[in-house]
Motif scaffolding. Structure first.
Motif, short mmCIF file in Angstrom:
data_model
loop_
_atom_site.label_atom_id
_atom_site.label_comp_id
_atom_site.label_asym_id
_atom_site.label_seq_id
_atom_site.Cartn_x
_atom_site.Cartn_y
_atom_site.Cartn_z
N GLY A 42 0.78 -1.23 0.00
CA GLY A 42 0.00 0.00 0.00
C GLY A 42 0.81 1.28 0.00
N PHE A 43 2.13 1.20 -0.27
CA PHE A 43 2.96 2.39 -0.25
C PHE A 43 2.89 3.18 -1.55
CE2 PHE A 43 5.17 -0.29 2.95
CZ PHE A 43 4.99 0.56 4.04
N VAL A 44 2.53 2.53 -2.65
CA VAL A 44 2.37 3.22 -3.92
C VAL A 44 1.08 2.73 -4.57
CG1 VAL A 44 4.84 3.56 -4.33
CG2 VAL A 44 3.72 1.49 -5.18
N SER A 45 0.53 3.53 -5.47
CA SER A 45 -0.71 3.15 -6.16
C SER A 45 -0.36 2.51 -7.49
CB SER A 45 -1.61 4.37 -6.37
OG SER A 45 -0.97 5.32 -7.20
N ILE A 46 -1.31 1.78 -8.05
CA ILE A 46 -1.08 1.05 -9.29
C ILE A 46 -0.91 2.00 -10.48
CG2 ILE A 46 -3.50 0.81 -9.89
CD1 ILE A 46 -2.91 -1.98 -10.89
N VAL A 167 -6.27 17.13 0.01
CA VAL A 167 -5.30 18.05 0.59
C VAL A 167 -4.34 18.50 -0.51
CG1 VAL A 167 -3.46 18.36 2.29
CG2 VAL A 167 -5.47 16.95 2.84
N ILE A 168 -4.12 19.81 -0.62
CA ILE A 168 -3.21 20.33 -1.64
C ILE A 168 -1.80 19.82 -1.36
CG2 ILE A 168 -2.20 22.39 -2.68
CD1 ILE A 168 -5.13 21.96 -3.33
N ARG A 169 -1.20 19.20 -2.38
CA ARG A 169 0.14 18.65 -2.23
C ARG A 169 1.20 19.54 -2.88
NH1 ARG A 169 2.26 12.63 -4.11
NH2 ARG A 169 4.48 13.10 -3.98
N SER A 170 0.86 20.19 -3.96
CA SER A 170 1.81 21.07 -4.64
C SER A 170 2.05 22.33 -3.81
CB SER A 170 1.29 21.44 -6.03
OG SER A 170 -0.03 21.95 -5.96
N SER A 171 3.03 23.14 -4.22
CA SER A 171 3.36 24.36 -3.48
C SER A 171 2.20 25.35 -3.48
CB SER A 171 4.61 25.01 -4.07
OG SER A 171 4.43 25.28 -5.46
N TYR A 172 1.37 25.26 -4.50
CA TYR A 172 0.17 26.09 -4.57
C TYR A 172 -0.80 25.46 -5.56
CZ TYR A 172 1.91 27.90 -9.03
OH TYR A 172 2.34 28.01 -10.32
N LEU A 182 -5.81 12.74 -2.52
CA LEU A 182 -7.08 12.26 -1.97
C LEU A 182 -6.83 10.93 -1.27
CD1 LEU A 182 -10.20 12.37 -1.72
CD2 LEU A 182 -10.30 11.17 -3.92
N ALA A 183 -7.11 10.86 0.01
CA ALA A 183 -6.93 9.63 0.77
C ALA A 183 -7.95 8.60 0.32
CB ALA A 183 -7.07 9.91 2.27
N GLY A 185 -7.51 5.15 1.47
CA GLY A 185 -7.27 3.97 2.27
C GLY A 185 -5.99 3.24 1.91
N GLY A 186 -5.31 3.70 0.85
CA GLY A 186 -4.04 3.10 0.43
C GLY A 186 -2.98 4.16 0.31
N ALA A 187 -2.31 4.16 -0.85
CA ALA A 187 -1.26 5.15 -1.08
C ALA A 187 -1.83 6.53 -1.37
CB ALA A 187 -0.37 4.70 -2.24
N GLY A 188 -3.13 6.61 -1.67
CA GLY A 188 -3.76 7.88 -1.99
C GLY A 188 -3.78 8.13 -3.49
N LEU A 189 -4.67 9.01 -3.93
CA LEU A 189 -4.79 9.36 -5.33
C LEU A 189 -4.26 10.78 -5.54
CD1 LEU A 189 -8.41 8.05 -6.08
CD2 LEU A 189 -6.25 6.92 -6.62
N LEU A 190 -3.30 10.93 -6.43
CA LEU A 190 -2.76 12.24 -6.74
C LEU A 190 -3.51 12.79 -7.95
CD1 LEU A 190 -0.64 14.32 -5.98
CD2 LEU A 190 0.92 13.25 -7.60
N LEU A 191 -4.21 13.91 -7.77
CA LEU A 191 -5.08 14.47 -8.79
C LEU A 191 -4.58 15.83 -9.27
CD1 LEU A 191 -8.46 13.78 -6.94
CD2 LEU A 191 -7.29 12.26 -8.56
N ASN A 192 -4.75 16.08 -10.55
CA ASN A 192 -4.49 17.41 -11.10
C ASN A 192 -5.74 18.26 -10.87
OD1 ASN A 192 -1.86 16.96 -12.17
ND2 ASN A 192 -2.78 15.83 -13.87
N VAL A 193 -5.58 19.34 -10.14
CA VAL A 193 -6.74 20.13 -9.74
C VAL A 193 -6.59 21.58 -10.20
CG1 VAL A 193 -7.22 18.68 -7.74
CG2 VAL A 193 -5.70 20.65 -7.49
N ARG A 194 -7.72 22.27 -10.33
CA ARG A 194 -7.74 23.68 -10.70
C ARG A 194 -8.79 24.40 -9.85
NH1 ARG A 194 -3.86 21.93 -12.59
NH2 ARG A 194 -3.07 22.10 -14.73
N ALA A 195 -8.42 25.60 -9.43
CA ALA A 195 -9.34 26.44 -8.67
C ALA A 195 -9.97 27.48 -9.59
CB ALA A 195 -8.59 27.12 -7.53
N ASP A 196 -10.93 28.23 -9.09
CA ASP A 196 -11.55 29.30 -9.86
C ASP A 196 -10.55 30.44 -10.05
OD1 ASP A 196 -13.91 27.91 -10.04
OD2 ASP A 196 -14.76 28.82 -8.23
#
Length: 230
Positions: A42-46, A167-172, A182-183, A185-196
């Motif tokens: 569970g340390f890395v995602s597939i 939770v925001i992972r990048s510097s901004y 996004l938690a 239950g495993g390694a978590g999902l790293l998502l590309n996100v955009r704000a308004d």
């Protein structure tokens, strides 16, 4: 079992897997085995190595790549050879395994009797290229029936992600850049996100994912406070 692995009868096997060209596939095969052991814990995602496949119509040619970055060119080549629709880690694992099998047996039956030297490298080069080609073509066939399964899994995953807190992972994170974890239950999902426009989050800020853009594969986010007031 260890006695068998350390016996002299295993020497030809070890010589083959450590000789050119098989050692190249042996190296990548060992990396993939290590990766899957870590993934099971569970340390890395597939999908840790996944990237978007560019939308290219028709056959790819040299002109198709002139305006693309290196990752885009790599993704385009994968699309051309049918290596898409499943996580990249699975593709690399299958290419490494199939390439290792082809290279090992080709080396064993064709050039194992040749003493190490320049002549063996000359004969080993066609084996390397042939094993790589065979591995790519075989992998493309093996993953074909798996694509619908992963497509359904992605659609269900995207449905689950909407409305979840990350939770925001990048510097901004703002309207042009940002990554959030996004938690799951495993390694978590790293998502590309955009704000308004005009909104900027910093590392560690908690945000809520409210929508997903299929074309760009980006998730729109708002603050928890804003989401509560919607």
């Amino acid at each position: 079992m260890f006695a068998i692995l350390l016996s002299e009868k295993m020497d030809p096997f070890y010589q083959n897997i450590a000789s050119f060209p098989t050692f190249i596939f042996t190296f990548f095969l060992l990396l993939t085995v290590l990766y899957w052991l870590v993934a099971v814990l569970g340390f890395v995602s597939i999908d840790v190595l996944d990237f978007d496949i560019p939308d290219v119509d028709g056959d790819l040619n040299a002109g198709s790549y002139k305006d693309l970055s290196t990752p885009d060119v790599l993704a385009g080549l994968m699309l051309k050879f049918g290596l898409h629709g499943v996580p990249v880690t699975i593709i690399i694992s299958l290419v490494s395994l199939v390439g290792w099998l082809i290279s090992y047996y080709a080396t064993h039956f064709l050039i194992a009797w040749i003493e190490p030297g320049i002549f063996r490298y000359v004969l080993g080069l066609p084996i390397l290229l042939g094993a790589l080609w065979g591995a790519v073509m075989t992998t493309a066939l093996l993953i074909k029936p798996l694509r619908p399964l992963f497509l359904n899994a992605r659609q269900q995953s995207k449905t689950y992600i909407i409305g979840q807190t990350a939770v925001i992972r990048s510097s901004y994170a703002d309207a042009s850049f940002g990554e959030a974890l996004l938690a799951d239950g495993g390694a978590g999902l790293l998502l590309n996100v955009r704000a308004d426009e005009g909104v900027r989050f910093k590392t560690g800020d908690r945000v809520v994912i409210i929508s997903h853009d299929e074309a760009s594969n980006l998730y729109r986010i708002v603050s928890e406070q804003e989401f509560s007031g919607m």
